[in-house]
Design an enzyme around this catalytic site. Structure first.
Site, mmCIF file in Angstrom:
data_model
loop_
_atom_site.group_PDB
_atom_site.id
_atom_site.type_symbol
_atom_site.label_atom_id
_atom_site.label_comp_id
_atom_site.label_asym_id
_atom_site.label_seq_id
_atom_site.Cartn_x
_atom_site.Cartn_y
_atom_site.Cartn_z
ATOM 1 N N SER A 144 0.875 -1.177 0.000
ATOM 2 C CA SER A 144 0.000 0.000 0.000
ATOM 3 C C SER A 144 0.910 1.223 0.000
ATOM 4 O O SER A 144 2.069 1.122 0.403
ATOM 5 C CB SER A 144 -0.850 0.002 1.283
ATOM 6 O OG SER A 144 -1.498 1.242 1.461
ATOM 7 N N TYR A 157 -2.131 -0.983 10.395
ATOM 8 C CA TYR A 157 -2.216 -1.343 8.972
ATOM 9 C C TYR A 157 -0.910 -0.975 8.270
ATOM 10 O O TYR A 157 -0.315 -1.785 7.547
ATOM 11 C CB TYR A 157 -3.397 -0.583 8.351
ATOM 12 C CG TYR A 157 -3.605 -0.803 6.876
ATOM 13 C CD1 TYR A 157 -4.376 -1.872 6.414
ATOM 14 C CD2 TYR A 157 -3.058 0.069 5.918
ATOM 15 C CE1 TYR A 157 -4.580 -2.063 5.057
ATOM 16 C CE2 TYR A 157 -3.263 -0.122 4.568
ATOM 17 C CZ TYR A 157 -4.031 -1.185 4.137
ATOM 18 O OH TYR A 157 -4.229 -1.382 2.802
HETATM 19 P P1 NAD Z 1 -11.585 -6.162 -0.457
HETATM 20 O O1 NAD Z 1 -12.113 -6.181 0.933
HETATM 21 O O2 NAD Z 1 -12.487 -5.871 -1.581
HETATM 22 O O3 NAD Z 1 -10.820 -7.542 -0.765
HETATM 23 C C1 NAD Z 1 -10.029 -8.188 0.185
HETATM 24 C C2 NAD Z 1 -10.256 -9.685 0.076
HETATM 25 O O4 NAD Z 1 -9.367 -10.337 0.990
HETATM 26 C C3 NAD Z 1 -11.676 -10.096 0.465
HETATM 27 O O5 NAD Z 1 -12.232 -10.933 -0.529
HETATM 28 C C4 NAD Z 1 -11.501 -10.837 1.782
HETATM 29 O O6 NAD Z 1 -12.447 -11.869 1.992
HETATM 30 C C5 NAD Z 1 -10.081 -11.387 1.617
HETATM 31 N N1 NAD Z 1 -9.480 -11.724 2.905
HETATM 32 C C6 NAD Z 1 -9.495 -11.033 4.063
HETATM 33 N N2 NAD Z 1 -8.835 -11.703 5.024
HETATM 34 C C7 NAD Z 1 -8.394 -12.854 4.457
HETATM 35 C C8 NAD Z 1 -7.633 -13.955 4.931
HETATM 36 N N3 NAD Z 1 -7.214 -14.030 6.211
HETATM 37 N N4 NAD Z 1 -7.347 -14.955 4.072
HETATM 38 C C9 NAD Z 1 -7.769 -14.904 2.774
HETATM 39 N N5 NAD Z 1 -8.491 -13.887 2.273
HETATM 40 C C10 NAD Z 1 -8.793 -12.877 3.115
HETATM 41 O O7 NAD Z 1 -10.382 -5.111 -0.410
HETATM 42 P P2 NAD Z 1 -9.342 -4.589 -1.508
HETATM 43 O O8 NAD Z 1 -9.364 -3.113 -1.403
HETATM 44 O O9 NAD Z 1 -9.549 -5.253 -2.807
HETATM 45 O O10 NAD Z 1 -7.982 -5.066 -0.835
HETATM 46 C C11 NAD Z 1 -7.076 -5.948 -1.462
HETATM 47 C C12 NAD Z 1 -5.683 -5.623 -0.951
HETATM 48 O O11 NAD Z 1 -5.344 -4.301 -1.367
HETATM 49 C C13 NAD Z 1 -5.525 -5.639 0.561
HETATM 50 O O12 NAD Z 1 -4.291 -6.230 0.911
HETATM 51 C C14 NAD Z 1 -5.517 -4.164 0.927
HETATM 52 O O13 NAD Z 1 -4.823 -3.906 2.130
HETATM 53 C C15 NAD Z 1 -4.806 -3.591 -0.277
HETATM 54 N N6 NAD Z 1 -5.006 -2.158 -0.494
HETATM 55 C C16 NAD Z 1 -6.224 -1.658 -0.805
HETATM 56 C C17 NAD Z 1 -6.358 -0.301 -1.019
HETATM 57 C C18 NAD Z 1 -7.671 0.331 -1.392
HETATM 58 O O14 NAD Z 1 -7.745 1.552 -1.426
HETATM 59 N N7 NAD Z 1 -8.694 -0.452 -1.681
HETATM 60 C C19 NAD Z 1 -5.249 0.544 -0.890
HETATM 61 C C20 NAD Z 1 -4.018 -0.003 -0.570
HETATM 62 C C21 NAD Z 1 -3.902 -1.356 -0.385
#
Ligand code: NAD
Length: 253
Positions: A144, A157
């Site tokens: 991130s 986080y």
């Molecule tokens: P999201 O909630 O749409 O998707 C996350 C997925 O991870 C979900 O399907 C959830 O069920 C799964 N998950 C959670 N805990 C888990 C576990 N212990 N084992 C297996 N699966 C698990 O969120 P997203 O925004 O698509 O996030 C994806 C990644 O991107 C994450 O690592 C998040 O930290 C990172 N991220 C997101 C953003 C943003 O702005 N959306 C920014 C920076 C980083």
């Protein structure tokens, strides 16, 4: 025209939703057979159906990435199903709750560590073990921009995401002569269910976030997925140990 990961086998964790789902679809579009993995079985099955609906190949495996036994079984299942594991996108993660360092509970801190950092290490551990025997592969971890700079109220986080960047660099150096590349994507603010939860809790936040972006809009999951698939592809053959911001310019400010 053949895709940039044609004929490869790709594993995507956290692909029942958001960035992971988009990346799984892009891997498939670009010619990979895809192992979709998550703790959300219904969402995972939906992603598989979306990929199969386009005439491509995917299969689902349940895996909590913070559980070593389940991660080992996930990697084994991918290899048994498709014969190899060429690309891995370690993307599963949680974003909630936000709190200052003072207000963060020990329980929440441990959860962020377990899922967002230890989970990535466990995935790398078993993927690299297999890729070493196979003779190569490419791994991309989701960090991130909060893994590169400080973000108030995202201390636990951000610490976990800084850890993901550290694991990425270590993996890249340990594997540099083994034909295994390890990189990270560092998304900015991307419109996914995770971020929507934060906006629902703090309705003022969405407009503030949009204003804060140099491009004056949020990212979409596909924009992160495209970067992850490219980093996994042979087109990125000289890129390893890199933590790539995909952030609409935030890191340039
Ligand atoms: P999201 O909630 O749409 O998707 C996350 C997925 O991870 C979900 O399907 C959830 O069920 C799964 N998950 C959670 N805990 C888990 C576990 N212990 N084992 C297996 N699966 C698990 O969120 P997203 O925004 O698509 O996030 C994806 C990644 O991107 C994450 O690592 C998040 O930290 C990172 N991220 C997101 C953003 C943003 O702005 N959306 C920014 C920076 C980083």
């Amino acid at each position: 025209m053949s895709g940039i990961v044609e004929g490869k086998v790709a594993l995507v964790t956290g692909s029942a939703s958001g960035i992971g789902r988009a990346a799984a679809q892009i891997f498939a579009r670009e010619g990979a057979r895809v192992v979709v993995s998550d703790v959300n079985d219904a969402g995972g099955a939906e992603t598989v159906e979306m990929i199969k609906g386009n005439g491509d190949d995917a299969t689902y495996v349940h895996c909590d990435t913070s559980n070593a036994g389940q991660v080992e079984a996930m990697v084994k299942m991918a290899v048994e199903t498709y014969g190899s594991l060429d690309c891995a996108f370690n993307n599963a993660g949680i974003g909630d709750p936000t709190a200052s360092l003072v207000d963060c509970t020990e329980e929440d801190f441990d959860r962020f560590y377990q899922i967002n950092m230890k989970g990535v290490w466990l995935c790398m551990k078993y993927q690299i073990k297999h890729m070493l025997t196979q003779g190569g592969g490419a791994i991309v971890n989701t960090a991130s921009i909060a893994g590169l700079i400080a973000a108030p109220n995202l201390g636990a986080y951000g610490a976990a995401k800084h850890g993901v960047v550290g694991l990425t660099k270590t993996g890249a150096i340990e594997c540099a002569t083994k034909n295994i590349r390890v990189n990270a994507v560092c998304p900015g603010v991307v419109r996914t269910p995770m971020v929507q939860t934060l906006f629902d809790e703090r309705p003022d936040m969405e407009q503030r976030m949009i204003k804060y972006q140099p491009v004056h809009r949020l990212g979409v999951p596909e924009e992160i997925g495209e970067a992850a698939v490219w980093l996994c592809s042979d087109a990125a053959s000289f890129v390893t140990g890199h933590a790539m911001p995909v952030d609409g310019g935030i890191m340039a400010v």
